[in-house]
Motif scaffolding. Structure first.
Motif, PDB file in Angstrom:
ATOM      1  N   ILE A  86       1.844  -2.647 -15.908  1.00  0.00           N
ATOM      2  CA  ILE A  86       1.475  -3.574 -14.847  1.00  0.00           C
ATOM      3  C   ILE A  86       0.478  -2.948 -14.099  1.00  0.00           C
ATOM      4  O   ILE A  86       0.892  -1.980 -13.273  1.00  0.00           O
ATOM      5  CB  ILE A  86       2.632  -4.106 -14.366  1.00  0.00           C
ATOM      6  N   GLU A  87      -0.644  -3.716 -13.666  1.00  0.00           N
ATOM      7  CA  GLU A  87      -1.732  -2.979 -12.926  1.00  0.00           C
ATOM      8  C   GLU A  87      -1.691  -3.992 -11.459  1.00  0.00           C
ATOM      9  O   GLU A  87      -1.572  -5.071 -11.242  1.00  0.00           O
ATOM     10  CB  GLU A  87      -3.056  -3.011 -13.489  1.00  0.00           C
ATOM     11  N   PHE A  88      -1.820  -2.972 -10.445  1.00  0.00           N
ATOM     12  CA  PHE A  88      -1.737  -3.527  -9.089  1.00  0.00           C
ATOM     13  C   PHE A  88      -2.252  -2.343  -8.071  1.00  0.00           C
ATOM     14  O   PHE A  88      -1.980  -1.353  -8.200  1.00  0.00           O
ATOM     15  CB  PHE A  88      -0.304  -3.862  -8.701  1.00  0.00           C
ATOM     16  N   THR A  89      -3.013  -3.139  -7.055  1.00  0.00           N
ATOM     17  CA  THR A  89      -3.747  -2.113  -6.052  1.00  0.00           C
ATOM     18  C   THR A  89      -3.258  -2.605  -4.771  1.00  0.00           C
ATOM     19  O   THR A  89      -3.767  -4.007  -4.569  1.00  0.00           O
ATOM     20  CB  THR A  89      -5.217  -2.209  -6.226  1.00  0.00           C
ATOM     21  N   GLU A 128       3.761  -2.966  -4.551  1.00  0.00           N
ATOM     22  CA  GLU A 128       3.246  -1.707  -5.075  1.00  0.00           C
ATOM     23  C   GLU A 128       4.529  -0.897  -5.591  1.00  0.00           C
ATOM     24  O   GLU A 128       4.531  -0.453  -6.694  1.00  0.00           O
ATOM     25  CB  GLU A 128       2.475  -0.846  -4.031  1.00  0.00           C
ATOM     26  N   ASN A 129       5.572  -0.993  -4.922  1.00  0.00           N
ATOM     27  CA  ASN A 129       6.901  -0.173  -5.093  1.00  0.00           C
ATOM     28  C   ASN A 129       7.292  -0.686  -6.313  1.00  0.00           C
ATOM     29  O   ASN A 129       8.062  -0.049  -7.204  1.00  0.00           O
ATOM     30  CB  ASN A 129       7.793  -0.108  -3.798  1.00  0.00           C
ATOM     31  N   ALA A 130       7.405  -2.071  -6.303  1.00  0.00           N
ATOM     32  CA  ALA A 130       7.999  -2.779  -7.467  1.00  0.00           C
ATOM     33  C   ALA A 130       7.439  -2.470  -8.668  1.00  0.00           C
ATOM     34  O   ALA A 130       8.124  -2.334  -9.801  1.00  0.00           O
ATOM     35  CB  ALA A 130       8.140  -4.240  -7.126  1.00  0.00           C
ATOM     36  N   VAL A 131       5.900  -2.550  -8.583  1.00  0.00           N
ATOM     37  CA  VAL A 131       5.269  -2.161 -10.057  1.00  0.00           C
ATOM     38  C   VAL A 131       5.566  -0.813 -10.293  1.00  0.00           C
ATOM     39  O   VAL A 131       5.652  -0.553 -11.657  1.00  0.00           O
ATOM     40  CB  VAL A 131       3.687  -2.436  -9.491  1.00  0.00           C
ATOM     41  N   THR A 132       5.579   0.128  -9.712  1.00  0.00           N
ATOM     42  CA  THR A 132       5.935   1.565  -9.897  1.00  0.00           C
ATOM     43  C   THR A 132       7.188   1.723 -10.634  1.00  0.00           C
ATOM     44  O   THR A 132       7.375   2.132 -11.742  1.00  0.00           O
ATOM     45  CB  THR A 132       6.117   2.438  -8.773  1.00  0.00           C
ATOM     46  N   GLY A 154      -4.031  -8.843  -7.486  1.00  0.00           N
ATOM     47  CA  GLY A 154      -2.888  -9.568  -8.181  1.00  0.00           C
ATOM     48  C   GLY A 154      -2.257  -8.856  -9.143  1.00  0.00           C
ATOM     49  O   GLY A 154      -2.318  -7.615  -9.038  1.00  0.00           O
ATOM     50  N   LEU A 155      -1.456  -9.115  -9.966  1.00  0.00           N
ATOM     51  CA  LEU A 155      -0.836  -8.467 -11.193  1.00  0.00           C
ATOM     52  C   LEU A 155      -1.537  -8.732 -12.496  1.00  0.00           C
ATOM     53  O   LEU A 155      -1.803  -9.789 -12.931  1.00  0.00           O
ATOM     54  CB  LEU A 155       0.540  -8.853 -11.583  1.00  0.00           C
ATOM     55  N   ARG A 156      -1.642  -7.785 -13.110  1.00  0.00           N
ATOM     56  CA  ARG A 156      -2.441  -7.910 -14.634  1.00  0.00           C
ATOM     57  C   ARG A 156      -1.733  -7.013 -15.523  1.00  0.00           C
ATOM     58  O   ARG A 156      -1.254  -5.839 -15.384  1.00  0.00           O
ATOM     59  CB  ARG A 156      -3.964  -7.413 -14.524  1.00  0.00           C
ATOM     60  N   ILE A 183       1.447  -7.171   4.903  1.00  0.00           N
ATOM     61  CA  ILE A 183       1.619  -5.802   4.680  1.00  0.00           C
ATOM     62  C   ILE A 183       2.645  -5.131   3.915  1.00  0.00           C
ATOM     63  O   ILE A 183       2.496  -4.591   2.989  1.00  0.00           O
ATOM     64  CB  ILE A 183       1.051  -5.183   5.899  1.00  0.00           C
ATOM     65  N   ASP A 184       3.797  -5.530   4.613  1.00  0.00           N
ATOM     66  CA  ASP A 184       5.199  -4.883   4.027  1.00  0.00           C
ATOM     67  C   ASP A 184       5.477  -5.705   2.579  1.00  0.00           C
ATOM     68  O   ASP A 184       5.866  -4.849   1.803  1.00  0.00           O
ATOM     69  CB  ASP A 184       6.336  -5.336   5.106  1.00  0.00           C
ATOM     70  N   ALA A 185       5.039  -7.020   2.653  1.00  0.00           N
ATOM     71  CA  ALA A 185       5.101  -7.632   1.223  1.00  0.00           C
ATOM     72  C   ALA A 185       4.254  -7.085   0.061  1.00  0.00           C
ATOM     73  O   ALA A 185       4.467  -6.708  -1.095  1.00  0.00           O
ATOM     74  CB  ALA A 185       4.975  -8.980   1.411  1.00  0.00           C
TER      75      ALA A 185
END
Length: 489
Positions: free
Chosen positions: A240-243, A162-166, A263-265, A155-157
């Motif tokens: 970069i998209e991530f949910t 999410e934080n990294a994508v932002t 995943g990442l898109r 969960i933390d990863a």
């Protein structure tokens, strides 16, 4: 040469010396500023009518080495991924414990075996029955804690992704804005140099998470693409998209887009680290987070669930306890029932003590001796069932596939084997991290040596600039004296 032209030459030299002094002083002032690289002043000869006409400041050059910077970024990205994975294995290793630790699953197994062995010798002892209850409760608690640890790590990863994508998306937009500002400024101006420093810091930031290649895009602008060939910035930033998945259930996977995890898109390109996609990111912090979520913690949970299922199944064998209903759970249960071979995921979290032997659930500790299905107390000295349980504990049986082990092992040997596997992965990941860090540090030091400000050198330059300034000032003074002399004639 006329006196007027000589005066113009001296004035241009004076102006150039003054500007060089300004840049040198700025270098010294910013020697410790992150991202700042040394500036040098480009001075060229000025010619007018085919004759020398002093000097002209052509611009300011930032000292850089694009090839070395690119290598350093790649090395730092590799070290970042290795660091995330190494931390994860170290944490799991501490949580699981080593065979000689006073805490951890192996220690809980040892204390459980000891209590069981003592009860076979003195089955009538209420104290030993209570001691066995305490150790079985500890084993259950240990499995529950191990599962929660592994699940929380996933969960933390996922939250870190999410934080990294932002962070990356914000940095890409900022780089795109800086590109436009840089284009609008004169080449080699001090203002442009400052913006180039700012942009380099942002590119470094992006590359820590997703390693990128930097390409010139004309007029000082740049484009960025991943090492695998997906553009993140080409004129405009591509998002970069991530949910994020707030709750990650047992056995949840990404499975190349077919699972429940995101995943990442980038547009229609799948760049998810660890996937089978052509453009899957291979390095950087982002790849480290995905490795922890989808591999390190996932495999750990598979191992813990396999050990838990093995324990429940061993002690649910009908031959161990004649008082138990056929097919029912023994002293360890999967949420009150026996093991379902088709539903192993999450069993370590669902594991409980059989209510029949758990005083907290209205059970009796005497049933460790008499059997979980006993309705009355049996002979005080009958150690048949405890002896059967002890034999099941030490019986060498084929280990579950999810443990990563092979062969036939006892319960203790199985948990020791899993502990060793985690320990080996920790040692291996530490070695990879050490090597990656060493390479990154070497390249960083090489880049600093080439591009950073050397204050001693700058101070020496200031002395030479002072001499040039004094000489030009002396020329002006001499020409002034000559003009005054001419006026006196």
């Amino acid at each position: 040469m006329t006196l007027t032209r000589a005066l113009g030459n001296a004035n241009s030299g004076l102006a150039a010396a003054s500007f060089r002094a300004e840049i040198a002083a700025n270098n010294v002032a910013n020697a410790n500023t992150p991202g700042y690289v040394k500036r040098t002043v480009d001075v060229t000869e000025s010619r007018l009518g085919g004759q020398s006409s002093g000097v002209t400041v052509a611009g300011v050059t930032r000292t850089n080495n694009p090839a070395l910077t690119a290598e350093r970024r790649q090395a730092e990205a590799s070290a970042g991924r290795a660091d995330i994975i190494s931390q994860a294995f170290s944490e799991l290793n501490r949580t699981l414990g080593e065979p000689d630790d006073t805490t951890g699953l192996f220690n809980s197994y040892q204390r459980f075996e000891t209590a069981l062995r003592e009860l076979t010798v003195t089955p009538e002892s209420p104290a030993l029955q209570n001691a066995l209850y305490g150790t079985t409760a500890d084993v259950v608690s240990e499995f529950n804690s191990l599962y929660n640890k592994g699940q929380q790590m996933r969960i933390d990863a996922d939250a870190s992704i999410e934080n990294a994508v932002t962070t990356v998306n914000t940095a890409l937009k900022d780089i795109a804005d800086l590109n436009q500002k840089i284009i609008s400024l004169p080449d080699q101006s001090t203002e442009q140099a400052a913006l180039l420093d700012e942009r380099q810091l942002l590119v470094d930031q992006v590359s820590q998470f997703v390693p990128v290649k930097q390409l010139p895009a004309g007029d000082g602008a740049i484009s960025l693409l991943t090492n695998e060939g997906v553009f993140l910035l080409s004129g405009q930033a591509r998002e970069i998209e991530f949910t994020r998945t707030p709750f990650i259930g047992p056995g949840a996977t990404y499975d190349n887009g077919a699972g429940v995890l995101s995943g990442l898109r980038v547009g229609d390109q799948d760049i998810t680290p660890g996937s089978n996609g052509t453009f899957a990111v291979q390095s950087g912090l982002m790849a480290g987070y995905f490795a922890v979520r989808d591999e390190v913690a996932f495999d750990f949970l598979q191992q813990v669930d396999s050990l838990a299922a093995d324990l429940v199944a061993r002690f649910s064998d009908d031959s161990l306890d004649p008082t138990k209903a056929a097919g029912a759970a023994g002293i360890f249960t999967d949420n009150g029932g026996p093991v379902d071979p088709t539903n192993i995921d999450g069993i370590a979290q669902r594991m409980t003590l059989n209510a029949a032997v758990d005083p907290a659930q209205g059970g009796l500790v005497s049933r460790f001796r008499d059997g979980v299905g006993a309705t009355t107390e049996g002979p005080a000295g009958d150690a048949t069932i405890p002896a059967n349980l002890l034999e099941a504990f030490n019986d060498r049986q084929p280990v579950p596939a999810g443990t990563g082990l092979t062969g036939t092992l006892s319960i203790s040997e199985a948990v020791a084997g899993v502990t060793s596997l985690i320990g080996e992965e920790r040692v291996r990941s530490d070695a990879v991290l050490s090597s990656a860090r060493a390479r990154a540090e070497i390249l960083s030091d090489a880049e600093i040596a080439e591009t950073a400000v050397d204050t001693d050198q700058e101070l020496q330059s200031l002395l030479l600039i002072e001499q040039a300034y004094t000489a030009n000032a002396r020329v002006i003074q001499t020409i002034n004296d000559m003009f005054n002399r001419l006026l006196e004639i």
